[in-house]
Design an enzyme around this catalytic site. Structure first.
Site, PDB file in Angstrom:
ATOM      1  N   HIS A  72       1.726  14.185  -2.104  1.00 27.62           N
ATOM      2  CA  HIS A  72       2.088  13.351  -3.253  1.00 27.62           C
ATOM      3  C   HIS A  72       1.453  13.921  -4.513  1.00 27.62           C
ATOM      4  O   HIS A  72       0.234  14.017  -4.609  1.00 27.62           O
ATOM      5  CB  HIS A  72       1.641  11.904  -3.031  1.00 27.62           C
ATOM      6  N   TYR A 201       1.112   0.976  -7.431  1.00 28.74           N
ATOM      7  CA  TYR A 201       0.047  -0.033  -7.545  1.00 28.74           C
ATOM      8  C   TYR A 201       0.543  -1.067  -8.553  1.00 28.74           C
ATOM      9  O   TYR A 201       0.898  -0.704  -9.679  1.00 28.74           O
ATOM     10  CB  TYR A 201      -1.261   0.596  -8.042  1.00 28.74           C
ATOM     11  N   PRO A 293     -10.515  -1.251  -0.989  1.00 31.21           N
ATOM     12  CA  PRO A 293      -9.557  -0.169  -0.680  1.00 31.21           C
ATOM     13  C   PRO A 293      -8.773   0.372  -1.874  1.00 31.21           C
ATOM     14  O   PRO A 293      -8.175   1.452  -1.765  1.00 31.21           O
ATOM     15  CB  PRO A 293      -8.608  -0.808   0.349  1.00 31.21           C
ATOM     16  N   LYS A 297     -10.495   5.303  -1.190  1.00 29.41           N
ATOM     17  CA  LYS A 297     -11.663   6.195  -1.147  1.00 29.41           C
ATOM     18  C   LYS A 297     -12.459   6.112   0.155  1.00 29.41           C
ATOM     19  O   LYS A 297     -13.264   7.000   0.454  1.00 29.41           O
ATOM     20  CB  LYS A 297     -12.616   5.868  -2.318  1.00 29.41           C
ATOM     21  N   TYR A 385      -8.801   9.801  -8.642  1.00 32.82           N
ATOM     22  CA  TYR A 385      -7.893   9.531  -7.520  1.00 32.82           C
ATOM     23  C   TYR A 385      -7.787  10.725  -6.572  1.00 32.82           C
ATOM     24  O   TYR A 385      -7.799  10.562  -5.356  1.00 32.82           O
ATOM     25  CB  TYR A 385      -6.503   9.157  -8.062  1.00 32.82           C
TER      26      TYR A 385
END
Ligand code: FAD
Ligand code: DHB
Length: 395
Positions: A72, A201, A293, A297, A385
């Protein structure tokens, strides 16, 4: 029985440590409270950082992950009814993440261990760690109805948040930092095509949602839910309906629903134990720290602890040097705290907090509006990220 390293816990941390030590010729025995099937039935993380992918390659178990994992290059944030892409690749000089489920990774590690004929004791009851403040630690447990004793040089506490290793440390020797969040994540896994090619998200007035996946035909969705409710109160239909209400019109139109393969509620917690070493006992992964979550990580941090611990133990056996063991805790904790900060911040930015008034939602939207329309803001999200560097140089 005697071994060099007794590993408590056969989650990703324990199995990966066992594999890295085996490749370097260091002997280890893994003790796990549950059965292998039970461990594989737990649906957890799904996004791997490059550092974690590299480590699995180093452990020699990366082949299926590269075949089946999905690269991704970005993800989306939906807030205030608008979607904004975070282009990980462009913002981090070519980095990406890999979508590959923790269940699959655990299966690969279990198979590698079984193929190499390495010792794993599943359904080990009453595991207790002894003598780690001296030179001859040992672990006792019951297996097949018999009391057993495992003598070792070191104990690796890879037994998760509720494990026995951290709980065995004298209270005066450990400091625990903890924050509980006033909600949980309700997760649902289904054999339906994901709603989008990339993760979304979602910050909606009804609460956070996350659209994730395990493959092109298997979706993983999460909803922020109150902790007071039970998972049984959520029928599949109720889940899909609530998810629909949190999505935008294009995602609603593409959403394919189906029966849940698994549904569970996880509480959200930030937690760090300091230090991570007590004489000859070392904590790694969730045994030493937990992140909420948001931002994926947890598993990645576990992998980097294991990388540092394996390197330190291998150095000890090859060179009789304790330098790596001495630096282990400080080296891990610096990276841990940075990931703790990011996971806390990303959670605060995307969830509804029940005790906050309307002004909190306005602040959130203003912050997202700023971040998502600023090159610096987007880069801040992206570089966290994809995963921060392993070491940061001088403090
Ligand atoms: P664990 O996976 O917890 O493994 C510990 C093992 O030790 C277990 O198998 C346990 O049975 C065993 N054990 C415990 N006590 C004993 C004992 N006394 N004796 C012997 N064995 C024992 N991270 C993400 O990055 N993304 C996510 O989406 C995500 N979702 C999650 C959802 C849930 C419900 C949970 C709990 C965690 C989630 N995480 C997620 C975090 C991630 O799954 C963990 O960081 C990761 O599992 C850590 O691996 P570990 O091996 O350190 O611990
Ligand atoms: C998943 C979980 C996360 O916490 C996250 O940030 C991304 C993906 C998942 O389970 O797929």
């Amino acid at each position: 029985m005697r071994t060099q390293v007794a590993i408590v816990g056969a989650g990703p941390s324990g199995l990966l440590l066992g594999q890295l030590l085996h490749k370097a010729g260091v002997d280890a025995v893994v003790l796990e409270r549950q059965s292998g099937e039970y461990v594989l039935g737990r649906i957890r993380a799904g996004v791997l950082e490059q550092v974690c992918v590299d480590l699995l390659d180093e452990a020699g178990i990366g082949a299926r992950m590269h075949r089946e994992g999905l690269v991704h290059d970005g993800f989306e944030i939906l807030a205030g009814g608008e979607r904004q892409r975070v282009d990980l690749n462009a913002l981090t000089g070519g980095k990406s993440v890999l979508v590959y489920g923790q269940t699959e990774l655990t299966r690969d590690l279990m198979e590698a261990r079984a193929d190499a004929g390495l010792a794993t004791v599943y359904e080990a009851e009453g595991v207790a760690v002894h003598g780690f403040d001296g030179a001859r630690p040992y672990v006792t447990y019951r297996a097949a109805g018999q009391e057993r004793r495992l003598d070792c040089d070191f104990v690796a506490g890879c037994d998760g948040f509720h494990g026995v290793c951290r709980a065995s440390v004298p209270k005066g020797a450990i400091v625990e930092y903890e924050k509980l969040y006033p909600f949980g994540w309700l997760g649902l896994l289904a054999d339906t095509p994901p709603v989008s090619d990339e993760l979304i998200y979602v910050n909606s007035p009804r609460g956070f949602a996350l659209c994730s996946m395990r493959s092109r035909t298997r979706s993983r969705y999460y909803l922020q839910v109150p902790l007071s409710g039970s998972v049984d109160a959520w029928t599949d239909d109720a889940f899909w309906e609530e998810l629909r209400l949190r999505l935008d019109a294009p995602a609603r139109a593409r959403l394919v629903t189906g029966p849940a393969l698994e549904k569970s509620i996880a509480p959200l917690r930030s937690f760090v134990a300091e230090p991570l070493r007590f004489g000859r006992l070392f904590l790694a992964g969730d045994a030493g720290h937990i992140v909420p979550p948001t931002g994926a990580k947890g598993l990645n941090l576990a992998a980097t602890d294991v990388k540092f611990l394996a390197a330190a133990l291998i150095e000890f056996y090859r060179e009789r040097s304790e330098a790596g063991l001495e630096h282990y805790s400080a080296r891990c904790l610096r990276r841990v705290w940075r990931a703790e900060r990011f996971s806390w911040w990303f959670t605060m930015l995307t969830h509804r907090f029940p005790d906050d008034g309307p002004i909190a939602a306005k602040f959130q939207h203003a912050e997202l509006d700023y971040l998502l329309n600023s090159e610096a803001g987007l880069r801040t999200i992206a570089e966290n990220y994809v995963g921060l560097p392993l070491d940061f140089g001088a403090a």
